[in-house]
Design a protein around this motif. Structure first.
Motif, PDB file in Angstrom:
ATOM      1  N   GLY A 128       0.836  -1.184   0.000  1.00 49.50           N
ATOM      2  CA  GLY A 128       0.000   0.000   0.000  1.00 49.50           C
ATOM      3  C   GLY A 128       0.871   1.233   0.000  1.00 49.50           C
ATOM      4  N   GLY A 129       0.272   2.383   0.318  1.00 54.93           N
ATOM      5  CA  GLY A 129       1.038   3.610   0.368  1.00 54.93           C
ATOM      6  C   GLY A 129       0.241   4.795  -0.122  1.00 54.93           C
ATOM      7  N   PRO A 130       0.908   5.945  -0.309  1.00 56.84           N
ATOM      8  CA  PRO A 130       0.183   7.172  -0.676  1.00 56.84           C
ATOM      9  C   PRO A 130      -0.426   7.123  -2.067  1.00 56.84           C
ATOM     10  CG  PRO A 130       2.563   7.508  -0.762  1.00 56.84           C
ATOM     11  CD  PRO A 130       2.346   6.165  -0.138  1.00 56.84           C
ATOM     12  N   HIS A 131       0.035   6.211  -2.916  1.00 59.80           N
ATOM     13  CA  HIS A 131      -0.499   6.092  -4.264  1.00 59.80           C
ATOM     14  C   HIS A 131      -1.842   5.377  -4.283  1.00 59.80           C
ATOM     15  CE1 HIS A 131       1.622   2.424  -3.275  1.00 59.80           C
ATOM     16  NE2 HIS A 131       0.917   1.776  -4.180  1.00 59.80           N
ATOM     17  N   VAL A 132      -2.242   4.775  -3.166  1.00 58.37           N
ATOM     18  CA  VAL A 132      -3.486   4.013  -3.111  1.00 58.37           C
ATOM     19  C   VAL A 132      -4.632   4.966  -2.798  1.00 58.37           C
ATOM     20  CG1 VAL A 132      -4.744   2.136  -1.987  1.00 58.37           C
ATOM     21  CG2 VAL A 132      -2.279   1.925  -2.384  1.00 58.37           C
ATOM     22  N   THR A 133      -5.465   5.246  -3.811  1.00 58.36           N
ATOM     23  CA  THR A 133      -6.636   6.086  -3.600  1.00 58.36           C
ATOM     24  C   THR A 133      -7.688   5.294  -2.831  1.00 58.36           C
ATOM     25  OG1 THR A 133      -7.674   5.392  -5.660  1.00 58.36           O
ATOM     26  CG2 THR A 133      -6.161   7.274  -5.768  1.00 58.36           C
ATOM     27  N   VAL A 134      -8.695   5.988  -2.370  1.00 61.35           N
ATOM     28  CA  VAL A 134      -9.737   5.311  -1.606  1.00 61.35           C
ATOM     29  C   VAL A 134     -10.436   4.256  -2.460  1.00 61.35           C
ATOM     30  CG1 VAL A 134     -11.580   6.982  -2.129  1.00 61.35           C
ATOM     31  CG2 VAL A 134     -11.644   5.655   0.010  1.00 61.35           C
ATOM     32  N   ASP A 135     -10.503   4.473  -3.768  1.00 57.12           N
ATOM     33  CA  ASP A 135     -11.149   3.492  -4.638  1.00 57.12           C
ATOM     34  C   ASP A 135     -10.296   2.250  -4.862  1.00 57.12           C
ATOM     35  OD1 ASP A 135     -13.410   5.052  -4.975  1.00 57.12           O
ATOM     36  OD2 ASP A 135     -12.535   6.151  -6.650  1.00 57.12           O
ATOM     37  N   HIS A 136      -9.003   2.339  -4.544  1.00 56.22           N
ATOM     38  CA  HIS A 136      -8.112   1.183  -4.645  1.00 56.22           C
ATOM     39  C   HIS A 136      -7.766   0.611  -3.275  1.00 56.22           C
ATOM     40  CE1 HIS A 136      -6.321   2.113  -8.911  1.00 56.22           C
ATOM     41  NE2 HIS A 136      -7.558   1.631  -8.948  1.00 56.22           N
ATOM     42  N   ALA A 137      -8.348   1.165  -2.213  1.00 53.75           N
ATOM     43  CA  ALA A 137      -8.009   0.727  -0.858  1.00 53.75           C
ATOM     44  C   ALA A 137      -8.703  -0.591  -0.528  1.00 53.75           C
ATOM     45  CB  ALA A 137      -8.403   1.801   0.149  1.00 53.75           C
ATOM     46  N   ALA A 138      -8.143  -1.308   0.413  1.00 55.46           N
ATOM     47  CA  ALA A 138      -8.709  -2.587   0.851  1.00 55.46           C
ATOM     48  C   ALA A 138     -10.183  -2.413   1.185  1.00 55.46           C
ATOM     49  CB  ALA A 138      -7.947  -3.114   2.056  1.00 55.46           C
ATOM     50  N   ALA A 139     -10.994  -3.342   0.700  1.00 58.56           N
ATOM     51  CA  ALA A 139     -12.443  -3.178   0.759  1.00 58.56           C
ATOM     52  C   ALA A 139     -13.079  -4.166   1.726  1.00 58.56           C
ATOM     53  CB  ALA A 139     -13.046  -3.347  -0.637  1.00 58.56           C
ATOM     54  N   ARG A 140     -14.238  -3.778   2.212  1.00 61.81           N
ATOM     55  CA  ARG A 140     -15.027  -4.648   3.080  1.00 61.81           C
ATOM     56  C   ARG A 140     -16.506  -4.341   2.842  1.00 61.81           C
ATOM     57  NH1 ARG A 140     -16.085  -1.857   8.828  1.00 61.81           N
ATOM     58  NH2 ARG A 140     -17.336  -3.759   8.984  1.00 61.81           N
ATOM     59  N   TYR A 207     -26.563  -2.991   3.430  1.00 57.19           N
ATOM     60  CA  TYR A 207     -25.220  -3.536   3.178  1.00 57.19           C
ATOM     61  C   TYR A 207     -24.490  -2.581   2.245  1.00 57.19           C
ATOM     62  CZ  TYR A 207     -27.021  -7.526   5.570  1.00 57.19           C
ATOM     63  OH  TYR A 207     -27.567  -8.327   6.542  1.00 57.19           O
ATOM     64  N   ILE A 208     -23.335  -2.125   2.733  1.00 58.07           N
ATOM     65  CA  ILE A 208     -22.602  -1.058   2.072  1.00 58.07           C
ATOM     66  C   ILE A 208     -21.198  -1.559   1.725  1.00 58.07           C
ATOM     67  CG2 ILE A 208     -21.658   1.271   2.334  1.00 58.07           C
ATOM     68  CD1 ILE A 208     -23.948   1.626   4.487  1.00 58.07           C
ATOM     69  N   ALA A 209     -20.853  -1.492   0.438  1.00 50.63           N
ATOM     70  CA  ALA A 209     -19.486  -1.777   0.021  1.00 50.63           C
ATOM     71  C   ALA A 209     -18.619  -0.621   0.489  1.00 50.63           C
ATOM     72  CB  ALA A 209     -19.416  -1.935  -1.494  1.00 50.63           C
ATOM     73  N   SER A 210     -17.690  -0.913   1.389  1.00 48.44           N
ATOM     74  CA  SER A 210     -16.931   0.134   2.059  1.00 48.44           C
ATOM     75  C   SER A 210     -15.435  -0.174   1.978  1.00 48.44           C
ATOM     76  CB  SER A 210     -17.398   0.237   3.513  1.00 48.44           C
ATOM     77  OG  SER A 210     -16.780   1.313   4.169  1.00 48.44           O
ATOM     78  N   ARG A 211     -14.675   0.495   2.808  1.00 48.54           N
ATOM     79  CA  ARG A 211     -13.218   0.326   2.861  1.00 48.54           C
ATOM     80  C   ARG A 211     -12.801   0.016   4.290  1.00 48.54           C
ATOM     81  NH1 ARG A 211     -12.226  -0.209  -2.568  1.00 48.54           N
ATOM     82  NH2 ARG A 211     -13.988   0.929  -3.484  1.00 48.54           N
ATOM     83  N   THR A 212     -11.768  -0.757   4.431  1.00 48.34           N
ATOM     84  CA  THR A 212     -11.310  -1.104   5.785  1.00 48.34           C
ATOM     85  C   THR A 212     -10.668   0.084   6.474  1.00 48.34           C
ATOM     86  OG1 THR A 212      -9.076  -1.797   5.155  1.00 48.34           O
ATOM     87  CG2 THR A 212     -10.834  -3.445   4.968  1.00 48.34           C
ATOM     88  N   GLY A 213     -10.065   0.974   5.696  1.00 48.76           N
ATOM     89  CA  GLY A 213      -9.340   2.092   6.281  1.00 48.76           C
ATOM     90  C   GLY A 213      -7.962   1.721   6.793  1.00 48.76           C
ATOM     91  N   GLN A 214      -7.553   0.483   6.637  1.00 52.27           N
ATOM     92  CA  GLN A 214      -6.259   0.057   7.178  1.00 52.27           C
ATOM     93  C   GLN A 214      -5.117   0.808   6.508  1.00 52.27           C
ATOM     94  OE1 GLN A 214      -5.376  -4.130   6.765  1.00 52.27           O
ATOM     95  NE2 GLN A 214      -3.416  -3.974   7.817  1.00 52.27           N
TER      96      GLN A 214
END
Length: 894
Positions: A128-140, A207-214
């Motif tokens: 991961g890192g700063p190049h990972v936008t919220v749309d590419h972030a780990a999902a839940r 039910y919401i497709a979201s992001r883990t925020g990790q």
């Protein structure tokens, strides 16, 4: 992108570099004294900041080489100090030109010195890192529950934020699939969706497709950011383009030996943007109406749907994470080394998708991530299988000793590991107070450690055993079927991991009974059975209830061909997944009943009965006259020989007779430390000191080797009259008796190498003995249940704290760092006066205990608190030096 022709050439060169396993013992014997360097242990090299300077990089590379370390994995992590021009500390951003220049320099310098160079494709972990936008972030997928009044005719749909999408909503009297009905997601301008009125309060479940925020764990400066979505091909490709490509360009025309991915720790992930569409394509039905069952686990279909939901995640991780990275690595002339376990829920057979499997964890008598990697390597033909080793060894940092290293390494070898990746080596800027930097939660194995003087002997042992365990073919006789479908069916949102839950099926009792029956084992899963069949003589099925008909067909073929099955519980009876489950379950039950009626299938009630069932159908590979659970073995099979690595993993001596299933004409013991052989007679007398290991060679023919000679006669008591000298002291101390130098105020906090000297007069008659040994004592076992903060340690107090080099009359005799604490001095002594010198290195904890701990307050204020040093309350002076007794022992006269 580099030249594809050059990449192909480099790829071929890499393949040629990996030594082909020997097929005959003559080939093995030719390398016992000096094994090939590619078997040397590596070190994970932490670059803190990153703030590294080329002169220190070169110095540390040369130190690794001098210590017998064969290479390093560059791992940039969090800053350890603020910028300080006077000390040459300047934290530079990850992937900056200065950082990439340091990578290029380390690669050139390492290669010039014959070192292997690996590179992790990220900073910290997971990727991961700063190049990972919220749309590419780990999902839940998250569930939101809204209370609705009885009279309500509309409901406000849950608000969604960046990176989120509302997938579905249901209304009912309870959060129960049987009580919920779907509602339309079409909301009016006021953001409310219509619902029918009712005569009682209800709940709307959305039910919401979201992001883990990790966030990336332990990130270097400039590498902070979201963990990427490992189920998204777009996210993975973007990471490869943004991070991996610049890293590989820094290596120029000499790419790294391997690129690395750490254990998958993408916490809470269980979804990706197109998951519903992919699920429908793969499973043949829509998961959306079943989401309440997935979340609640309620209803007759919940387990089957959860299985399909989790399996889909494995397939996506395989296709979108493991496969593209492995393909990318091959295209760039390197290989993908991967710890393929954790979350998302990759499987044992997922490891077939990577070039270099790696495990972690010394748990050889229970379910183990290490055995996952070695089993996959054995099944899918990966000759070299590494393990991240010593990760949590004997906390706090600097407490770990060479004996601790061996105790854990032997457990890795018993599981089939044949390449060690030490965890690890902290880069330390010049001028840092000794013993230098340490990673927040790991042992330290660099040349700042006082016992570094024996590191060449430690790495020599690890190299010889790693190389030996690559020869021939693996020879485990028992396979344990991992019930992946049963585990998938039990998984819950937010924790989708096969490896984390498999211990409920592959229990310590099950593993222990197999090992105690004189066998070693591999894991296997349904995918491997479908692809490869079962090659082991016996398959153990632990409480398997869900299994595909195609797998049962393979098992029926296996038993018809002579294979044996030991099943714990009863026959499988359920379809793995939901679609057409009633019909498939009936087929499964009928096939399983027919299979279990075969005489080669035995059913036992519980794990404790597995050992007896195994013994009834398969002769023990190694049988001990006295059952000693802590003695393990692993066998490698050559065309004309069998190699048994045998290790005492306990802190007590072992004495037993050992017999072996392999039938050969000759036998010899191989000393793991020296590679020298002595004759053995079968059944073999097995006398092992605490944590001692040996190798038994059974061969069709062996060269003449000497008989072993035990030194059992006391020639001289050397426990008194030593002098002790510390660095920088002109005057040596006279010791009437041996004791820890921490008993003296002046040296209580000394960490380093101190020299013991003694002169002893010997007669020609004493020197006529067949063997002479300096014996430094047997040591003391510790209680077997003390509180170890994390990981493991050797439960043993050494008589030499912590390790020593021994010199006799100016000639090097050897090192003492593990039981038995003895050095052969035959031929080094002479009639008359002899001078003995013992250079003892102790623990770095002593010097740390003598001063205040570092204050990281300003560092955390600048960069955020990225680490907390572990178990610092346990830092205290450790007993140090020669503790005695010391004796000169001899064998019978010639």
């Amino acid at each position: 992108m580099r030249n594809p022709l050059l990449a192909a050439v480099l790829s071929c060169a890499f393949a040629a570099h990996a030594a082909t396993p020997s097929t005959t013992f003559a080939d093995v014997a030719a390398h016992l004294q000096a094994p090939p360097p590619d078997a040397r242990p590596m070190m994970r090299w932490w670059w803190f900041g990153p703030a590294v300077q080329k002169p220190e990089l070169e110095r540390e590379i040369l130190a690794m080489k001098a210590g017998g370390i064969g290479g390093f994995e560059i791992q940039p992590v969090y800053p350890m100090a603020l910028d300080d021009a006077a000390r040459g500390i300047r934290n530079v951003p990850y992937l900056s030109p200065d950082f990439l220049d340091a990578v290029a320099f380390a690669n050139r310098t390492g290669r010039a010195n014959g070192m292997r160079v690996d590179m992790t494709l990220a900073s910290g972990w997971p990727y991961g890192g700063p190049h990972v936008t919220v749309d590419h972030a780990a999902a839940r997928l998250r569930q939101a529950v809204v209370e609705v009044a009885a009279s309500a005719t509309s409901v406000a749909l849950p608000a969604v934020t960046n990176g989120e999408t509302l997938i579905a909503a249901f209304v009912g009297t309870a959060v129960d699939p049987a009580a919920l009905t779907p509602i339309a997601l079409r909301a009016g301008l006021d953001g409310r969706a219509p619902i029918a009125p009712a005569n009682m309060p209800r709940k709307v479940v959305a039910y919401i497709a979201s992001r883990t925020g990790q966030q990336v764990k332990r990130a270097a400066l400039g590498a902070e950011g979201f963990v990427l979505d490992h189920l998204s091909r777009n996210a993975v490709d973007h990471h490869l383009a943004t991070v991996a490509e610049p890293l590989l360009k820094a290596f120029g025309d000499t790419p790294p030996y391997a690129v690395f991915s750490d254990s998958l720790e993408v916490y809470n992930t269980d979804w990706t943007d197109d998951f519903a569409a992919e699920f429908r394509k793969r499973r043949g039905y829509d998961i959306v109406p079943h989401l309440p069952a997935v979340f609640t686990g309620q209803g007759p279909d919940a387990a089957a749907v959860r299985r399909d939901w989790a399996l889909t995640q494995t397939e996506l991780a395989n296709e979108r994470y493991l496969t593209p990275i492995d393909d990318w690595a091959r295209a760039h002339g390197t290989r993908f080394r991967s710890q393929t376990y954790g979350e998302p829920a990759v499987s044992l057979s997922s490891t077939r998708l990577v070039a270099l499997p790696e495990g972690e964890g010394p748990q050889f008598r229970e379910f183990s991530f290490t055995r996952l990697a070695t089993s996959a390597g054995h099944l899918y033909g990966r000759a070299v299988i590494s393990a991240e080793t010593w990760t949590w060894l004997h906390s706090p940092a600097f407490a770990a000793t060479p004996l601790d290293m061996k105790a854990e390494a032997d457990r890795m070898l018993l599981q089939g590991v044949n390449q060690f990746v030490g965890h690890g080596w902290p880069y330390t800027p010049p001028g840092t107070p000794e013993p230098g930097y340490a990673f927040y939660a790991a042992a330290v194995f660099d040349d700042h450690n006082p016992w570094w003087n024996v590191m060449p002997e430690v790495t020599g042992y690890l190299t010889r055993m790693s190389w030996l365990m690559r020869q021939g073919e693996p020879a485990n006789q028992v396979a344990v079927l991992l019930p992946n479908d049963d585990v998938y069916a039990s998984l819950v949102p937010g924790k989708v991991s096969l490896s984390a839950e498999m211990h409920k099926y592959v229990t310590p009792a099950l593993t222990g009974r197999i090992l105690d029956a004189g066998q070693n084992l591999d894991y296997i899963d349904a995918d491997a059975i479908l692809a490869l069949g079962v090659r082991h003589p016996v398959l153990v099925m632990p409480h398997v209830t869900r299994l595909a008909p195609a797998v049962l067909d393979k098992l029926a073929e296996y038993v018809r061909g002579g294979g044996r099955i030991v099943a714990v519980g009863g026959p499988p009876s359920l379809a793995p997944g939901w679609l057409d489950a009633a019909r498939v379950s009936a087929t499964v039950a009928a096939q399983a009943q027919a299979l279990f009626a075969h005489p080669n299938v035995r059913v036992v009630a519980d794990d404790d009965a597995v050992g007896a069932a195994l013994t009834a159908v398969l002769a023990p590979d190694m049988r001990l006259s006295a059952q000693v659970a802590d003695v393990g073995f692993v066998r490698r099979k050559l065309a004309d020989a069998d190699l048994y690595f045998i290790a005492n993993t306990s802190n007590h001596p072992v004495h037993a007779q050992a017999s072996f299933a392999a039938q050969r004409k000759a036998a010899a013991w191989l000393d793991p430390d020296s590679g020298r052989m002595t004759a053995a007679v079968l059944p073999a007398r097995l006398d092992l000191a605490p944590y001692e290991s040996r190798v038994l060679v059974l061969a069709d023919a062996l060269p003449a080797v000497p008989a072993p000679v035990a030194a059992t006669t006391e020639v001289a008591d050397l426990g008194r009259g030593w002098t002790l000298r510390f660095p920088g002291q002109d005057k040596a101390q006279r010791l009437d008796t041996l004791r820890s130098w921490t008993d003296v105020d002046a040296t209580r906090y000394f960490s380093g190498v101190a020299t013991y000297e003694k002169e002893v007069d010997l007669t020609a008659a004493q020197l006529a003995l067949a063997r002479l040994v300096l014996d430094f004592g047997s040591g003391t076992p510790l209680a077997t249940t003390p509180k170890v903060p994390a990981g493991m340690r050797a439960m043993f107090d050494s008589p030499v704290r912590e390790a020593a080099q021994v010199w006799v009359n100016g000639r090097h005799a050897g090192a003492v760092w593990h039981p038995p604490y003895a050095v052969d001095v035959t031929g080094l002594l002479r009639p008359g006066r002899n001078r003995i010198e013992v250079r003892v290195g102790n623990s770095a904890l002593n010097v740390l205990a003598g001063r205040a701990l570092p204050d990281y307050r300003l560092l955390s204020a600048r960069y955020g608190q990225r680490f907390v040093p572990q178990d610092t309350a346990l830092i205290a002076p450790q007993p140090s030096g020669l503790l005695g007794p010391v004796k000169l022992m001899g064998a019978a006269t010639r």
